[in-house]
Enzyme design. Structure first.
Site, PDB file in Angstrom:
ATOM      1  CG  MET A  41       0.250   9.097  -8.418  1.00 51.62           C
ATOM      2  SD  MET A  41       1.044  10.696  -8.646  1.00 51.62           S
ATOM      3  CE  MET A  41       2.751  10.209  -8.883  1.00 51.62           C
ATOM      4  CD  GLU A  46       5.655  -8.273  -8.291  1.00 55.32           C
ATOM      5  OE1 GLU A  46       5.392  -8.849  -7.212  1.00 55.32           O
ATOM      6  OE2 GLU A  46       4.968  -8.425  -9.325  1.00 55.32           O
ATOM      7  CG  HIS A  48       2.197   0.135  -8.111  1.00 52.87           C
ATOM      8  ND1 HIS A  48       2.906   0.463  -9.242  1.00 52.87           N
ATOM      9  CD2 HIS A  48       2.195   1.245  -7.339  1.00 52.87           C
ATOM     10  CE1 HIS A  48       3.291   1.730  -9.169  1.00 52.87           C
ATOM     11  NE2 HIS A  48       2.884   2.222  -8.024  1.00 52.87           N
ATOM     12  N   GLY A 158       3.854   1.559   0.011  1.00 56.37           N
ATOM     13  CA  GLY A 158       5.195   1.011  -0.074  1.00 56.37           C
ATOM     14  C   GLY A 158       6.213   1.862   0.657  1.00 56.37           C
ATOM     15  CE  LYS A 160       9.842   3.766  -5.417  1.00 54.76           C
ATOM     16  NZ  LYS A 160      10.171   5.212  -5.610  1.00 54.76           N
ATOM     17  CG  ASP A 161       7.565   8.612  -0.634  1.00 59.31           C
ATOM     18  OD1 ASP A 161       8.113   9.067   0.388  1.00 59.31           O
ATOM     19  OD2 ASP A 161       7.020   9.330  -1.485  1.00 59.31           O
ATOM     20  CD  GLN A 164       3.094   8.574  -0.499  1.00 61.54           C
ATOM     21  OE1 GLN A 164       2.905   9.455  -1.321  1.00 61.54           O
ATOM     22  NE2 GLN A 164       3.102   7.289  -0.833  1.00 61.54           N
TER      23      GLN A 164
END
Length: 302
Positions: A41, A46, A48, A158, A160-161, A164
């Site tokens: 989004m 870093e 991404h 990633g 982190k999610d 998802q």
């Protein structure tokens, strides 16, 4: 191996133009060439960049998408104020190895309000799915559209999610989409805070207290080794994070991964991990900013 077809990131804003560029690459590079997709989004950091670098290493063409998807924001969430900086994003993408940057308007992705839904049931009903109703329905449709538009060989997300990642992986599996979903490690700032575009919202004091998330997650393996079950583990985590006066806890959970179902309540997690992976995930608000973080513990037997 990188293709010489695109020497610098090229910005495309229409689906037709993007497909034309990808077809030209595949024709020029031959049948063995691969395409990687990094969906974002924007307001790149870093985390991404690490996804783009990995895609550039593993594929001949890397497509970065930047699209703030309105369908995954609730009515009282931050769609309008979500941080945006196109010039900065293009610079970051170029340095990280992206070849094409797809930046469509909402009207390009959704020329009419969609009547088609892509719903992954079960694993979307806990964690962020419980506190953000409809969020993963929006994720499902936009990721499905991007995968159909780009037709990548690999798509990078990633961890982190982690929820998802689980949702997208299951969607691809269930629908037999010809793409490999590549989960990538969480990238953290020097102080341990997981990188997020929303970190820019944090005041100095909120950021300081937000470090309790990563600091608490670091203690998880030790607590598990001591014999904690899921309820004992999450109780300890809530207590520690709750010591921060600005922390407003949304959830703290320990679930089997990737199906996101609770483990046996009385069974020590170190025994659970002999056969199953466990995701320990948190979501906490500091002021107006909702942060997520996690640690994914993999099963001993895989």
């Amino acid at each position: 191996m990188k293709s010489a077809l695109v020497s610098a990131p090229r910005i495309v804003r229409s689906i037709a133009e993007l497909r034309k560029e990808i077809r030209a690459f595949r024709l020029a590079a031959g049948p063995e060439a691969t395409v990687g997709l990094v969906p974002t989004m924007g307001y790149l950091h870093e985390g991404h960049a690490s996804l783009m670098r990995r895609s550039a290493k593993e594929n001949g063409l890397t497509v970065l998408s930047i699209f703030v998807n309105p369908l995954q924001f609730g009515p009282n969430e931050d769609f309008e104020r979500y941080p945006r900086d196109e010039k900065r994003d293009v610079a970051v993408a170029g340095e990280a190895g992206a070849d094409l940057i797809f930046m469509p308007q909402v009207s390009e992705m959704y020329p009419r309000p969609p009547k088609t839904s892509v719903i992954v049931s079960g694993i979307t009903e806990r964690l962020c799915g419980a506190s953000r109703p409809g969020h993963f329905d929006g994720v499902g449709i936009v990721v499905s559209k991007l995968l159909h538009i780009v037709e990548p060989d690999r798509a990078y997300f990633g961890l982190k999610d982690a929820q998802q990642v689980a949702v997208v992986t299951r969607m691809v599996e269930d629908l037999n989409m010809p793409v490999e979903i590549v989960p990538c490690p969480i990238v953290r700032d020097a102080d341990g805070l997981a990188l997020s575009s929303r970190n820019v919202y944090l005041s100095a004091e909120e950021r300081k207290q937000a470090l309790s998330l990563s600091q608490t997650l670091k203690l998880v393996p030790g607590w598990i080794e001591e014999g904690a079950n899921a309820s004992e583990l999450t109780r300890r985590m809530r207590e520690r994070i709750g010591e921060q006066p600005l922390a407003d806890i949304d959830y703290v959970e320990a679930l089997l991964y990737p199906d996101l179902v609770p483990p046996d309540a009385d069974r020590p997690l170190k025994d659970v991990l002999k056969n199953d992976s466990v995701l320990v995930a948190v979501a906490v608000r500091f002021g107006q900013t909702r942060l997520i973080d996690n640690i994914l513990l993999t099963a001993e037997k895989r």
